[in-house]
Design a protein around this motif. Structure first.
Motif, short mmCIF file in Angstrom:
data_model
loop_
_atom_site.label_atom_id
_atom_site.label_comp_id
_atom_site.label_asym_id
_atom_site.label_seq_id
_atom_site.Cartn_x
_atom_site.Cartn_y
_atom_site.Cartn_z
N THR A 108 0.85 -1.20 0.00
CA THR A 108 0.00 0.00 0.00
C THR A 108 0.88 1.24 0.00
OG1 THR A 108 -1.68 -1.20 1.23
CG2 THR A 108 -1.84 1.20 1.21
N SER A 109 0.52 2.19 -0.86
CA SER A 109 1.32 3.41 -0.97
C SER A 109 1.03 4.35 0.19
CB SER A 109 1.03 4.11 -2.30
OG SER A 109 -0.32 4.50 -2.35
N LYS A 110 1.96 5.28 0.39
CA LYS A 110 1.72 6.35 1.35
C LYS A 110 0.62 7.27 0.82
CE LYS A 110 6.63 6.56 2.61
NZ LYS A 110 7.83 7.44 2.63
N VAL A 111 -0.07 7.91 1.73
CA VAL A 111 -1.13 8.84 1.34
C VAL A 111 -0.52 10.21 1.12
CG1 VAL A 111 -3.29 9.92 2.03
CG2 VAL A 111 -2.85 7.52 2.62
N VAL A 112 -0.82 10.81 -0.03
CA VAL A 112 -0.37 12.17 -0.30
C VAL A 112 -1.10 13.12 0.64
CG1 VAL A 112 -0.20 14.01 -2.02
CG2 VAL A 112 0.08 11.62 -2.72
N PRO A 113 -0.39 13.85 1.51
CA PRO A 113 -1.06 14.72 2.49
C PRO A 113 -2.00 15.72 1.82
CG PRO A 113 1.28 14.53 2.97
CD PRO A 113 1.08 13.89 1.66
N GLY A 114 -3.25 15.73 2.26
CA GLY A 114 -4.23 16.68 1.76
C GLY A 114 -4.84 16.32 0.43
N TYR A 115 -4.52 15.15 -0.12
CA TYR A 115 -5.05 14.77 -1.43
C TYR A 115 -6.51 14.37 -1.32
CZ TYR A 115 -5.03 12.76 -6.15
OH TYR A 115 -5.29 12.50 -7.47
N GLY A 116 -7.36 14.98 -2.09
CA GLY A 116 -8.78 14.67 -2.07
C GLY A 116 -9.49 15.39 -3.19
N PRO A 117 -10.77 15.13 -3.37
CA PRO A 117 -11.53 15.79 -4.45
C PRO A 117 -11.41 17.31 -4.39
CG PRO A 117 -12.82 14.05 -3.45
CD PRO A 117 -11.61 14.22 -2.58
N GLY A 118 -11.00 17.91 -5.49
CA GLY A 118 -10.84 19.36 -5.56
C GLY A 118 -9.53 19.87 -5.01
N GLN A 119 -8.77 19.01 -4.31
CA GLN A 119 -7.50 19.44 -3.70
C GLN A 119 -6.30 18.72 -4.29
OE1 GLN A 119 -7.39 21.97 -1.46
NE2 GLN A 119 -9.60 22.13 -1.83
N GLU A 120 -6.50 17.99 -5.41
CA GLU A 120 -5.43 17.18 -5.96
C GLU A 120 -4.21 18.02 -6.36
OE1 GLU A 120 -9.39 15.29 -7.31
OE2 GLU A 120 -8.50 17.31 -7.14
N THR A 121 -4.45 19.11 -7.08
CA THR A 121 -3.35 19.92 -7.58
C THR A 121 -2.56 20.55 -6.44
OG1 THR A 121 -4.61 20.42 -9.59
CG2 THR A 121 -2.74 21.86 -9.07
N ALA A 122 -3.26 21.09 -5.46
CA ALA A 122 -2.58 21.74 -4.33
C ALA A 122 -1.77 20.72 -3.53
CB ALA A 122 -3.60 22.43 -3.44
N ALA A 123 -2.32 19.53 -3.29
CA ALA A 123 -1.62 18.52 -2.50
C ALA A 123 -0.35 18.05 -3.21
CB ALA A 123 -2.55 17.34 -2.23
N LEU A 124 -0.44 17.77 -4.49
CA LEU A 124 0.74 17.33 -5.23
C LEU A 124 1.77 18.45 -5.36
CD1 LEU A 124 -1.01 15.23 -8.03
CD2 LEU A 124 0.36 14.35 -6.13
N ALA A 125 1.30 19.70 -5.47
CA ALA A 125 2.23 20.83 -5.56
C ALA A 125 3.05 20.95 -4.27
CB ALA A 125 1.46 22.11 -5.83
N ARG A 126 2.39 20.75 -3.11
CA ARG A 126 3.13 20.80 -1.85
C ARG A 126 4.13 19.65 -1.74
NH1 ARG A 126 -2.06 22.21 0.10
NH2 ARG A 126 -2.42 20.03 0.70
N LEU A 127 3.75 18.49 -2.26
CA LEU A 127 4.63 17.33 -2.18
C LEU A 127 5.90 17.54 -3.00
CD1 LEU A 127 4.80 14.39 -1.07
CD2 LEU A 127 3.79 13.64 -3.23
N LEU A 128 5.79 18.25 -4.13
CA LEU A 128 6.96 18.48 -4.98
C LEU A 128 7.64 19.81 -4.73
CD1 LEU A 128 5.56 16.15 -6.75
CD2 LEU A 128 6.73 17.23 -8.66
N GLY A 129 6.94 20.73 -4.09
CA GLY A 129 7.50 22.06 -3.96
C GLY A 129 7.59 22.75 -5.30
N ALA A 130 6.51 22.70 -6.07
CA ALA A 130 6.52 23.25 -7.42
C ALA A 130 5.13 23.77 -7.76
CB ALA A 130 6.95 22.19 -8.43
N THR A 131 5.05 24.50 -8.86
CA THR A 131 3.77 24.93 -9.39
C THR A 131 3.31 23.88 -10.39
OG1 THR A 131 4.36 27.26 -9.16
CG2 THR A 131 2.55 26.72 -10.67
N LEU A 132 2.08 23.39 -10.24
CA LEU A 132 1.56 22.35 -11.12
C LEU A 132 0.48 22.92 -12.03
CD1 LEU A 132 1.27 19.21 -8.81
CD2 LEU A 132 3.22 20.04 -10.13
N HIS A 133 0.47 22.46 -13.25
CA HIS A 133 -0.51 22.89 -14.24
C HIS A 133 -1.30 21.66 -14.69
CE1 HIS A 133 1.56 26.78 -14.59
NE2 HIS A 133 2.68 26.07 -14.54
#
Length: 961
Positions: A108-133
């Protein structure tokens, strides 16, 4: 003391250079003097070079390399992320290809902090420290002139598109879409008929799994590219805003630092796949476990190698007749040179010099023309078919040089044999005007037969081996077969000449002349033999592959019926409305299957088998995948028909009684019994005439041979278990919660024709049909399956198009397929291959005949002088062309049999799970009609053209003999 002015003798190297300098100068003069003959050689050598160079240019223009593909995939970003998975992954460069995440190793993979409906982009952006498009890809349909056009819609937000996504998306005119009701159309969309401006009706999927139609406004024209995997970048029709329920979603990563391999490994622990520009450009930074290597495909290399080898060999054979005739025409001048002291090497260099000059000329002309033709073809193809994507025009100069070098080499090799023959030049005979080939050496055909036998053994031996290295054994064997056959050709010509007294006069003269002038006839026969051998090999291989496809083809429906497939399974009511709108004469049947309740409880049905307990009968319990032993060659004693099919012919399908009756064509008594909640089964008396069902599904079984499992019938009723159970997280039944009861259904027996109309095969066919009213009385939830469609007669192509249009109007991702049996998909390829090879044989025959007629001009003059009419001369010319073409074609077919059979073995051999070869599936089938039709027709055409070419009386001159 010696004379100081005495010049020291030139070194051997200097003499060699001087000899070649003179030979090349003479060759250039001869090329200018005999332009017609030179043009024929240029065509023979240059045409294959042109085709190969044009194909290479098309290939490299179409096939994007990494540097060309990355900007279309990533724009100006560092890479992209794909949707997180719920398990850890271990990816390669492409995030969609991985290793070690199968059922035995997944965690089982780790859970991306804050990942959820409508928050996918923001959660992945925090995980990478980048701006996501976010970039989405959706499918849809657009109505254009009463026709639905399928389109792909790339979703990007306007600020990202304008700032960092070029050239993945670019704007030619207008502006970017700023709302869900605006789109930008691309060149591909314009080619499909979409307007440059105004509004269109676009149907796209909704989050609920349905589709909605909305009016969108075209606000600009641009270009856009989608990608699926590391090797893909393809244009799309529309660009809009990111979709809420796309087919695919990526997040492009904008930041100053690259995405390195250690960071990819960290993100993989969250189930996040990453495609990194830095790793693509620096694959050496990847760190893979021992024993794990990057996926590679070497089959393409083998195919290219085989094609290059074959074309080089064929080009050599094609150029052979021209140089043989050229050497024959120069025999008198070369004999004069020899009588004046010219050495054998000097005579040979004369012929080889011409081959080198013509080879270079042919290669240059062919290569330049091929590059121009390839670039033009890419441009024209893109203009005519914008959906066929070509990248920037690209010429692989290394490939061009290789092909050109091969053309030059083939020209020189083609001249080697006639140049070697000059070593046995009979000066006196030639100066007297006698032109007869030297006596045949006995050891030559013996060596040829030995080489041919070794080659046949090599190709057949290689066909029994699976290792890639044996491919080179196959190529070597094919080369030995060709070389050995060439050595046998003079013997064949001599033998036929000896029995020529049995042939008509013109053919007798042609056979005897070919036997007498073997040095000129052998290259012509060899050229034709090469083309016919390639034709036989290709046809035999394609025929084996076709028969393999036909034998393994499994029809899904009765031929002439259709099925509506859709990701969201079009409901019964919608399917009926769609089909009725397309053609009221068509009937529909929407099968249904049982589905779990919302609380996770599953309800199932299984027919009772006498002498078997419930635990032995219910497939979910009796065949628990964690404990059950896989079945052997015979069915278990308690195998039965059930709602969860485990064996072929054991599935239970639910359908509306009225639809079932109409679709099967039941009579009134059958309809009444079925309407009372009955169970439709194949009449046991009919079932006993069909092959017995086996535990494993046999691919290629015709629908007429499918047999349902046998279940006991008590008069006109059948008894079943109705049971419910819960499953654990793995989907395995929890036995302690199983509850079961018995129910009975009235039975309706169907004849074989009625039964086959209902079969949507699935895994091995259906066992029985139950009405929805009976299932509803048992309080079991159901879900729709793909809808079957049939008419009073087989569905026509016009009906198919009408239903397809109606289906796609309702659901962009839906499709309608009609069962028409196995359809051969290599007909077009085969037609091209046969046409090209037939043209090659024809051109080789005609050019050789033309050269031969030019050399035979004195003979024709003599015949005219002694009273031969134009008809006689025509008959002679036609007989020469037909005879040489027929001998070469027949020999070519014989030469191509062994490689064709070997390729058939390679294509149709199957492999066991342990990696061993299973030769029981080998198919050896020789399509004699496909091979013999062009082989027999082309010589007749060549003879007819040679007949027509004799149009005037020859000029009679004084002959030396």
């Amino acid at each position: 003391m010696g004379d100081a002015n005495t010049t020291a003798p030139a070194s051997r190297l200097a003499r060699w250079r001087a000899g070649w300098r003179v030979s090349l100068r003479m060759a250039r003069r001869d090329v200018r003097r005999h332009r017609g003959r030179s043009l024929l050689v240029v065509i023979m050598v240059g045409l294959p070079v042109l085709l190969l160079t044009a194909g290479s240019t098309l290939w490299f223009s179409e096939d994007l390399d990494t540097a060309e593909r990355l900007p279309l995939q990533l724009g100006q970003t560092q890479g992209y992320l794909v949707e997180p998975m719920d398990m850890t992954i271990h990816q390669f460069i492409d995030p969609r290809t991985s290793y070690g995440n199968g059922p035995d190793t997944e965690t089982t993979s780790k859970v991306v902090p804050g990942y959820g409906p409508g928050q996918e982009t923001a959660a992945l952006a925090r995980l990478l420290g980048a701006t996501l498009h976010p970039v989405t890809l959706s499918s849809g349909t657009v109505r254009v002139d009463k026709v639905s056009v399928r389109v792909a819609v790339l979703g990007v937000d306007a600020p990202s598109a304008a700032r960092v996504l070029s050239p993945k998306v670019s704007l030619a005119s207008g502006r970017w879409a700023r709302s869900p009701d605006e789109v930008v159309v691309t060149d591909l969309g314009l080619a499909a008929g979409l307007p440059r401006s105004g509004t269109v009706q676009l149907r796209v999927p909704t989050p609920e799994g349905r589709t909605e139609a909305r009016t969108v406004t075209v606000v600009g024209v641009g270009t856009g590219y989608a990608s699926w995997g590391a090797e893909d970048a393809h244009p799309i029709e529309l660009i809009g805003q990111p979709a809420s329920s796309p087919n695919d979603r990526q997040w492009l990563v904008e930041r100053a630092t690259p995405i390195t391999w250690p960071e990819i490994e960290r993100l993989n622990t969250y189930g996040v796949g990453v495609y990194s520009r830095h790793v693509v450009e620096h694959p050496d930074t990847m760190v893979l476990p021992p024993g794990i290597t990057l996926p590679s495909d070497t089959n393409a290399l083998f195919v290219v190698l085989a094609a290059s080898f074959g074309l080089l060999l064929l080009t050599t054979m094609l150029a052979g007749p021209a140089f043989a005739v050229s050497a024959s025409r120069q025999r008198h001048s070369l004999a004069l040179a020899a009588s004046n002291g010219a050495t054998r090497p000097q005579l040979r260099r004369t012929v080889l010099g011409q081959a080198l000059v013509l080879g270079v000329l042919s290669a240059v002309v062919g290569a330049v023309s091929g590059v121009v033709l390839g670039l033009a073809a890419a441009s024209v193809t893109h203009a005519i078919r914008p959906d066929h994507f070509f990248g920037p025009p690209q010429v692989s100069w290394s490939s061009v040089l290789i092909v050109a070098a091969a053309g030059i080499t083939s020209s020189v090799v083609a001249a080697l044999i006639p140049s070697r023959g000059l070593g046995r030049l009979d000066i006196v005979s030639v100066l007297k005007g006698q032109n007869v080939s030297a006596p045949l050496r006995r050891r030559v055909p013996i060596v040829g037969a030995a080489l041919t036998a070794i080659g046949v053994g090599a190709v057949l031996f290689a066909s029994y081996r699976a290792a890639d290295a044996y491919f080179y054994v196959f190529l070597g064997g094919a080369a030995l077969i060709v070389a050995g056959s060439l050595l046998i050709v003079p013997l064949v010509l001599s033998l036929v000449a000896r029995i020529a007294h049995l042939l008509p006069l013109p053919t007798r003269m042609a056979a005897r002349e070919a036997g007498r002038l073997r040095g000129r006839a052998t290259p012509t026969v060899a050229a034709i033999m090469g083309g016919a051998a390639v034709l036989a090999t290709v046809c035999i291989g394609l025929q084996a592959d076709t028969e393999r496809g036909a034998r393994s083809y499994t029809p899904q429906l009765l031929e002439g019926q259709g099925i509506i497939n859709s990701p969201d399974n079009v409901s019964r009511e919608d399917a009926q409305a769609i089909v009725r709108a397309a053609d009221p004469a068509l009937l529909t049947l929407t099968p249904r299957s049982l589905m779990p309740r919302p609380d996770g409880t599953a309800v199932a049905l299984a027919a009772v088998q006498p002498g078997c307990s419930f635990a032995e009968t219910a497939p979910q319990i009796a065949y628990d995948p964690t404990t059950a032993t896989p079945p052997g060659d015979t069915l278990p004693r308690c195998a039965t028909i059930a709602s969860d099919a485990y064996f072929p012919g054991s599935g239970l399908v639910i359908a509306d009684a009225g639809d079932l009756s109409d679709f099967a064509g039941l009579d009134d008594s059958q309809r009444r019994a079925l309407a009372a909640g009955g169970l439709a089964v194949l009449d046991p008396a009919v079932a006993r005439t069909l092959p017995r069902t086996t535990p494993q599904w046999q691919q290629g079984t015709p629908i007429a041979r499918l047999r349902p499992l046998d279940i006991p019938l008590d008069g006109d009723t059948s008894t079943w278990y109705r049971y419910s159970f819960r499953t654990d997280d793995r989907g395995v039944p929890v036995a302690s919660s199983v509850e079961q009861a018995r129910v009975s259904f009235p039975v309706v027996k169907l004849d074989h024709e009625q039964w086959m109309r209902l079969l949507g095969v699935g895994y091995g066919g259906v066992g029985a049909f139950l009405t929805t009213s009976a299932v509803e009385r048992l309080d079991i939830p159901m879900m729709d399956s793909p809808t079957l469609v049939r008419g009073p007669s087989p569905i026509t192509e016009a009906q198919e198009r009408a239903v397809q249009e109606a289906v796609q109007t309702r659901s962009p991702d839906a499709g309608f397929t009609v069962e028409r049996g196995y359809q051969r998909d290599d007909t077009f390829i085969l037609a091209i291959v046969i046409s090209i090879i037939a043209l090659v044989i024809l051109v080789a025959t005609l050019i050789a005949t033309a050269l031969g007629q030019a050399e035979a001009a004195p003979l024709l003059g003599t015949l005219a002088a002694v009273g031969a009419t134009r008809r006689t001369r025509r008959a002679l010319a036609a007989s020469q062309a037909t005879y040489l073409a027929l001998v070469g074609a027949v020999l070519g077919v014989l030469v191509g049999l062994a490689p064709g059979i070997a390729i058939s073995r390679i294509l149709t051999t199957s492999y066991t799970e342990g990696g061993g070869s299973d030769f029981s599936t080998v198919i050896i089938s020789i399509p004699w009609l496909q091979i013999l039709a062009p082989v027999l027709l082309v010589p007749l055409v060549a003879g007819a053209l040679a007949w027509v070419s004799i149009r005037r009386a020859p000029v009679v001159v004084r002959r030396a003999t």
